[in-house]
Design a protein around this motif. Structure first.
Motif, PDB file in Angstrom:
ATOM      1  N   HIS A  18       0.806  -1.220   0.000  1.00  0.00           N
ATOM      2  CA  HIS A  18       0.000   0.000   0.000  1.00  0.00           C
ATOM      3  C   HIS A  18       0.843   1.277   0.000  1.00  0.00           C
ATOM      4  N   GLY A  19       2.139   1.138  -0.262  1.00  0.00           N
ATOM      5  CA  GLY A  19       2.986   2.297  -0.499  1.00  0.00           C
ATOM      6  C   GLY A  19       3.610   2.957   0.713  1.00  0.00           C
ATOM      7  N   TRP A  20       3.427   2.379   1.894  1.00  0.00           N
ATOM      8  CA  TRP A  20       3.942   3.040   3.098  1.00  0.00           C
ATOM      9  C   TRP A  20       5.445   2.945   3.235  1.00  0.00           C
ATOM     10  N   TRP A  21       6.082   2.119   2.424  1.00  0.00           N
ATOM     11  CA  TRP A  21       7.542   2.014   2.467  1.00  0.00           C
ATOM     12  C   TRP A  21       8.175   2.371   1.126  1.00  0.00           C
ATOM     13  N   ASP A  22       7.456   3.142   0.295  1.00  0.00           N
ATOM     14  CA  ASP A  22       8.041   3.575  -0.980  1.00  0.00           C
ATOM     15  C   ASP A  22       9.290   4.411  -0.725  1.00  0.00           C
ATOM     16  N   GLU A  23       9.281   5.139   0.365  1.00  0.00           N
ATOM     17  CA  GLU A  23      10.457   5.888   0.815  1.00  0.00           C
ATOM     18  C   GLU A  23      10.746   5.459   2.241  1.00  0.00           C
ATOM     19  N   GLU A  24      12.013   5.533   2.621  1.00  0.00           N
ATOM     20  CA  GLU A  24      12.384   5.155   3.986  1.00  0.00           C
ATOM     21  C   GLU A  24      11.661   6.061   4.980  1.00  0.00           C
ATOM     22  N   ARG A  25      11.190   5.472   6.055  1.00  0.00           N
ATOM     23  CA  ARG A  25      10.456   6.217   7.074  1.00  0.00           C
ATOM     24  C   ARG A  25      11.346   6.400   8.296  1.00  0.00           C
TER      25      ARG A  25
END
Length: 110
Positions: A18-25
């Motif tokens: 669902h895209g929550w790790w498309d960029e490092e958090r």
């Protein structure tokens, strides 16, 4: 029944999907989001909801203290899988340690 580890993997895969790790958090942000879910659980209680009450909110979203507590666990599972932490293993280790502690260890009021 699934193990905690199996559910942890599925939760993280869903977050990735669902895209929550498309960029490092940022880790601190993730911890703050766990806090926000706990605050939402508190608000449900403050609004007079029973602690074990789950109800459907806007767009059929599950609401209530149980749902918010589940959100906390889901966020923690996602973080643990991302950072290579076996949550089931560490829960079992901590539980065993806690069983060995003295009654109300630490002497604190709460």
């Amino acid at each position: 029944m699934k193990t905690i580890k199996q559910l942890q993997i599925e939760v993280h895969e869903n977050a990735v999907k669902h895209g929550w790790w498309d960029e490092e958090r940022e880790f601190g942000t993730l911890v703050a989001l766990c806090h926000s879910e706990l605050s939402e659980a508190l608000e449900e209680s403050r609004n007079g909801r029973e602690l074990n009450e789950t109800y459907l909110g806007v767009y059929g979203k599950l609401e209530g203290v149980p749902s918010e507590l589940a959100d906390v666990v889901i966020r923690i599972m996602d973080m643990c899988e991302r950072y290579g932490i076996d949550l089931q293993d560490i829960i079992e280790q901590k539980h065993e340690f806690n069983k060995s502690r003295s009654y109300k260890h630490g002497g604190k009021k709460f």
